[in-house]
Design a protein around this motif. Structure first.
Motif, PDB file in Angstrom:
ATOM      1  N   THR A  71     -10.122  12.192  -7.636  1.00 16.87           N
ATOM      2  CA  THR A  71      -9.312  12.915  -8.602  1.00 16.87           C
ATOM      3  C   THR A  71      -7.832  12.717  -8.285  1.00 16.87           C
ATOM      4  O   THR A  71      -7.467  12.184  -7.237  1.00 16.87           O
ATOM      5  N   ALA A  72      -6.993  13.186  -9.224  1.00 15.51           N
ATOM      6  CA  ALA A  72      -5.558  13.031  -9.006  1.00 15.51           C
ATOM      7  C   ALA A  72      -5.102  13.804  -7.773  1.00 15.51           C
ATOM      8  O   ALA A  72      -4.257  13.345  -7.001  1.00 15.51           O
ATOM      9  N   LYS A  73      -5.671  14.974  -7.569  1.00 18.41           N
ATOM     10  CA  LYS A  73      -5.300  15.776  -6.390  1.00 18.41           C
ATOM     11  C   LYS A  73      -5.728  15.074  -5.112  1.00 18.41           C
ATOM     12  O   LYS A  73      -4.981  15.026  -4.125  1.00 18.41           O
ATOM     13  N   GLU A  74      -6.966  14.516  -5.115  1.00 17.48           N
ATOM     14  CA  GLU A  74      -7.440  13.813  -3.916  1.00 17.48           C
ATOM     15  C   GLU A  74      -6.598  12.579  -3.633  1.00 17.48           C
ATOM     16  O   GLU A  74      -6.307  12.261  -2.466  1.00 17.48           O
ATOM     17  N   ARG A  75      -6.235  11.841  -4.707  1.00 21.42           N
ATOM     18  CA  ARG A  75      -5.385  10.663  -4.485  1.00 21.42           C
ATOM     19  C   ARG A  75      -4.027  11.066  -3.909  1.00 21.42           C
ATOM     20  O   ARG A  75      -3.481  10.391  -3.031  1.00 21.42           O
ATOM     21  N   ARG A  76      -3.476  12.178  -4.396  1.00 23.79           N
ATOM     22  CA  ARG A  76      -2.192  12.640  -3.875  1.00 23.79           C
ATOM     23  C   ARG A  76      -2.312  13.055  -2.406  1.00 23.79           C
ATOM     24  O   ARG A  76      -1.455  12.728  -1.577  1.00 23.79           O
ATOM     25  N   GLU A  77      -3.383  13.755  -2.076  1.00 23.03           N
ATOM     26  CA  GLU A  77      -3.582  14.143  -0.676  1.00 23.03           C
ATOM     27  C   GLU A  77      -3.804  12.929   0.208  1.00 23.03           C
ATOM     28  O   GLU A  77      -3.313  12.871   1.344  1.00 23.03           O
ATOM     29  N   ARG A  78      -4.551  11.951  -0.314  1.00 20.96           N
ATOM     30  CA  ARG A  78      -4.768  10.729   0.479  1.00 20.96           C
ATOM     31  C   ARG A  78      -3.450   9.996   0.714  1.00 20.96           C
ATOM     32  O   ARG A  78      -3.175   9.517   1.817  1.00 20.96           O
ATOM     33  N   SER A  79      -2.603   9.914  -0.323  1.00 23.32           N
ATOM     34  CA  SER A  79      -1.303   9.245  -0.165  1.00 23.32           C
ATOM     35  C   SER A  79      -0.431   9.962   0.860  1.00 23.32           C
ATOM     36  O   SER A  79       0.237   9.333   1.686  1.00 23.32           O
ATOM     37  N   LEU A  80      -0.431  11.293   0.835  1.00 25.63           N
ATOM     38  CA  LEU A  80       0.357  12.050   1.812  1.00 25.63           C
ATOM     39  C   LEU A  80      -0.170  11.827   3.227  1.00 25.63           C
ATOM     40  O   LEU A  80       0.615  11.705   4.185  1.00 25.63           O
ATOM     41  N   ALA A  81      -1.488  11.779   3.378  1.00 30.73           N
ATOM     42  CA  ALA A  81      -2.068  11.544   4.709  1.00 30.73           C
ATOM     43  C   ALA A  81      -1.712  10.153   5.228  1.00 30.73           C
ATOM     44  O   ALA A  81      -1.363   9.976   6.406  1.00 30.73           O
ATOM     45  N   ILE A  82      -1.783   9.153   4.346  1.00 28.91           N
ATOM     46  CA  ILE A  82      -1.432   7.794   4.769  1.00 28.91           C
ATOM     47  C   ILE A  82       0.045   7.716   5.112  1.00 28.91           C
ATOM     48  O   ILE A  82       0.453   7.086   6.101  1.00 28.91           O
ATOM     49  N   GLU A  83       0.895   8.369   4.315  1.00 28.37           N
ATOM     50  CA  GLU A  83       2.338   8.373   4.590  1.00 28.37           C
ATOM     51  C   GLU A  83       2.634   9.021   5.945  1.00 28.37           C
ATOM     52  O   GLU A  83       3.498   8.561   6.698  1.00 28.37           O
ATOM     53  N   LYS A  84       1.918  10.095   6.268  1.00 26.76           N
ATOM     54  CA  LYS A  84       2.108  10.759   7.561  1.00 26.76           C
ATOM     55  C   LYS A  84       1.748   9.835   8.712  1.00 26.76           C
ATOM     56  O   LYS A  84       2.435   9.805   9.742  1.00 26.76           O
ATOM     57  N   VAL A  85       0.679   9.061   8.539  1.00 32.93           N
ATOM     58  CA  VAL A  85       0.286   8.124   9.602  1.00 32.93           C
ATOM     59  C   VAL A  85       1.310   7.008   9.741  1.00 32.93           C
ATOM     60  O   VAL A  85       1.711   6.633  10.845  1.00 32.93           O
ATOM     61  N   VAL A  86       1.785   6.462   8.610  1.00 33.13           N
ATOM     62  CA  VAL A  86       2.735   5.351   8.649  1.00 33.13           C
ATOM     63  C   VAL A  86       4.043   5.774   9.297  1.00 33.13           C
ATOM     64  O   VAL A  86       4.693   5.006  10.007  1.00 33.13           O
ATOM     65  N   MET A  87       4.459   7.031   9.096  1.00 28.83           N
ATOM     66  CA  MET A  87       5.714   7.519   9.672  1.00 28.83           C
ATOM     67  C   MET A  87       5.665   7.578  11.197  1.00 28.83           C
ATOM     68  O   MET A  87       6.702   7.676  11.854  1.00 28.83           O
ATOM     69  N   ASN A  88       4.455   7.528  11.783  1.00 31.14           N
ATOM     70  CA  ASN A  88       4.318   7.520  13.241  1.00 31.14           C
ATOM     71  C   ASN A  88       4.292   6.109  13.825  1.00 31.14           C
ATOM     72  O   ASN A  88       4.185   5.955  15.039  1.00 31.14           O
ATOM     73  N   LEU A  89       4.381   5.100  12.975  1.00 30.27           N
ATOM     74  CA  LEU A  89       4.347   3.713  13.423  1.00 30.27           C
ATOM     75  C   LEU A  89       5.767   3.181  13.591  1.00 30.27           C
ATOM     76  O   LEU A  89       6.728   3.814  13.156  1.00 30.27           O
ATOM     77  N   PRO A  90       5.926   2.017  14.230  1.00 28.72           N
ATOM     78  CA  PRO A  90       7.273   1.443  14.398  1.00 28.72           C
ATOM     79  C   PRO A  90       7.953   1.171  13.059  1.00 28.72           C
ATOM     80  O   PRO A  90       7.346   1.229  11.986  1.00 28.72           O
ATOM     81  N   LEU A  91       9.248   0.834  13.127  1.00 30.19           N
ATOM     82  CA  LEU A  91      10.080   0.695  11.932  1.00 30.19           C
ATOM     83  C   LEU A  91       9.576  -0.408  11.010  1.00 30.19           C
ATOM     84  O   LEU A  91       9.645  -0.264   9.789  1.00 30.19           O
ATOM     85  N   GLU A  92       9.086  -1.500  11.563  1.00 30.68           N
ATOM     86  CA  GLU A  92       8.666  -2.622  10.714  1.00 30.68           C
ATOM     87  C   GLU A  92       7.493  -2.245   9.808  1.00 30.68           C
ATOM     88  O   GLU A  92       7.307  -2.840   8.745  1.00 30.68           O
ATOM     89  N   TYR A  93       6.699  -1.238  10.212  1.00 30.69           N
ATOM     90  CA  TYR A  93       5.587  -0.799   9.378  1.00 30.69           C
ATOM     91  C   TYR A  93       6.013   0.261   8.358  1.00 30.69           C
ATOM     92  O   TYR A  93       5.247   0.573   7.449  1.00 30.69           O
ATOM     93  N   ARG A  94       7.223   0.806   8.491  1.00 27.73           N
ATOM     94  CA  ARG A  94       7.656   1.900   7.624  1.00 27.73           C
ATOM     95  C   ARG A  94       8.503   1.437   6.447  1.00 27.73           C
ATOM     96  O   ARG A  94       9.151   2.247   5.797  1.00 27.73           O
ATOM     97  N   GLY A  95       8.538   0.140   6.181  1.00 26.47           N
ATOM     98  CA  GLY A  95       9.252  -0.344   5.008  1.00 26.47           C
ATOM     99  C   GLY A  95      10.150  -1.525   5.274  1.00 26.47           C
ATOM    100  O   GLY A  95      10.665  -2.131   4.341  1.00 26.47           O
ATOM    101  N   GLN A  96      10.401  -1.845   6.552  1.00 27.11           N
ATOM    102  CA  GLN A  96      11.232  -3.012   6.828  1.00 27.11           C
ATOM    103  C   GLN A  96      10.570  -4.291   6.334  1.00 27.11           C
ATOM    104  O   GLN A  96      11.242  -5.204   5.866  1.00 27.11           O
ATOM    105  N   ASP A  97       9.252  -4.352   6.424  1.00 29.53           N
ATOM    106  CA  ASP A  97       8.479  -5.487   5.908  1.00 29.53           C
ATOM    107  C   ASP A  97       7.501  -4.918   4.874  1.00 29.53           C
ATOM    108  O   ASP A  97       6.484  -4.308   5.238  1.00 29.53           O
ATOM    109  N   PRO A  98       7.786  -5.050   3.559  1.00 26.70           N
ATOM    110  CA  PRO A  98       6.911  -4.435   2.543  1.00 26.70           C
ATOM    111  C   PRO A  98       5.461  -4.913   2.618  1.00 26.70           C
ATOM    112  O   PRO A  98       4.535  -4.108   2.459  1.00 26.70           O
ATOM    113  N   SER A  99       5.252  -6.213   2.856  1.00 26.38           N
ATOM    114  CA  SER A  99       3.881  -6.716   2.919  1.00 26.38           C
ATOM    115  C   SER A  99       3.129  -6.131   4.112  1.00 26.38           C
ATOM    116  O   SER A  99       1.946  -5.784   4.010  1.00 26.38           O
TER     117      SER A  99
END
Length: 273
Positions: free
Chosen positions: A179-207
């Motif tokens: 559902t839309a709510k589940e997709r939003r929660e999943r996106s927030l969870a993935i974003e939280k995990v990515v924010m704990n990774l080094p800079l190159e994984y947080r947007g410096q390299d889009p691919s």
């Protein structure tokens, strides 16, 4: 009345007590010439020293003249250079038009870079969709039972190798729609995990960010663990890229490696609260 005592007198030097003749005839200079003749050598030496002093003063005067001449010449040179800089045109010097052209060129380059990045993202998304379609088609082909035309329905058999799944690859189950709510929660969870990774994984390299998000989503869908072969999605996400993303997740203790079953699998733990 008693006479007054004589006034004390300061002892005078010897030259003041006698004449030059007595001095010249004294015991200290028995061979001195008579009269003023003994002054001749002293006056000769004085004349030599005076000539030397005159020569030194003449040298100082010549040095002063040289410095004065140099100062005038150098000052004239500096003045000429300043006047030349003020009166000479420099056609190659940047003008206002040059700065405007440089700014426009920088804007064009930025737009071209954004367009190239957008095209690369669209190509990657198209490749992912094509790979997903191929995977779904392959899964449909694997689960399709081939019937023989002459055999009755009760004796239908699948050809050998059709239903057999490659070793190490779990059968893909149809992913339930979120559902839309589940997709939003999943996106927030993935974003939280990515924010704990080094800079190159947080947007410096889009691919690279897109790849690590794909790996995280696979791990979230399969918390019991997955093997390395399950993460590779050719041609975009190869095994080397998947391994790099898994290493970054393991360094942050988000994923652990388990080999208790004899095969290496990666188990999802998530971000520690």
């Amino acid at each position: 009345m008693a006479p007054l005592p004589p006034r004390p007198r300061t002892p005078l030097r010897r030259v003041s007590q006698g004449s030059l003749r007595a001095l010249s005839r004294s015991g200290s200079f028995p061979d001195a010439p008579a009269g003023l003749g003994f002054l001749e050598p002293a006056m000769s030496e004085l004349a030599d020293e005076t000539d030397a002093l005159h020569g030194n003063l003449a040298g100082l005067h010549a040095l002063s003249n040289s410095l004065h001449t140099f100062n005038e010449s150098f000052a004239s040179y500096l003045y000429v250079m300043e006047m030349n800089a003020l009166t000479t045109d420099w056609p190659q010097a940047p003008t206002e038009t040059s700065y405007q052209l440089a700014k426009k060129r920088a804007e064009d380059d930025a737009r071209a870079a954004q367009a190239a990045l957008r095209a690369a993202v669209e190509a990657a998304e198209a490749a992912e969709k094509a790979a997903a379609a191929e995977a779904e088609e392959a899964l449909a082909n694997d689960t399709t039972v081939v019937s023989a035309s002459a055999a009755p329905p009760s004796k239908m058999k699948a050809p050998s190798g059709i239903l057999k799944h490659p070793a190490g690859l779990p059968k893909k189950k149809p992913k339930p729609k979120m559902t839309a709510k589940e997709r939003r929660e999943r996106s927030l969870a993935i974003e939280k995990v990515v924010m704990n990774l080094p800079l190159e994984y947080r947007g410096q390299d889009p691919s690279l960010r897109r790849h690590v998000e794909s790996v995280i989503e696979l791990l979230m869908d399969n918390p019991t663990g997955l093997e390395m072969i399950n993460f590779a999605k050719l041609p975009d996400l190869n095994q080397a890229r998947a391994n790099k993303c898994l290493l970054a997740l393991m360094n942050r203790k988000i994923v652990t490696k388990d080999n208790s079953s004899g095969r290496i699998s990666y188990v999802w733990h998530g971000v520690a609260e």
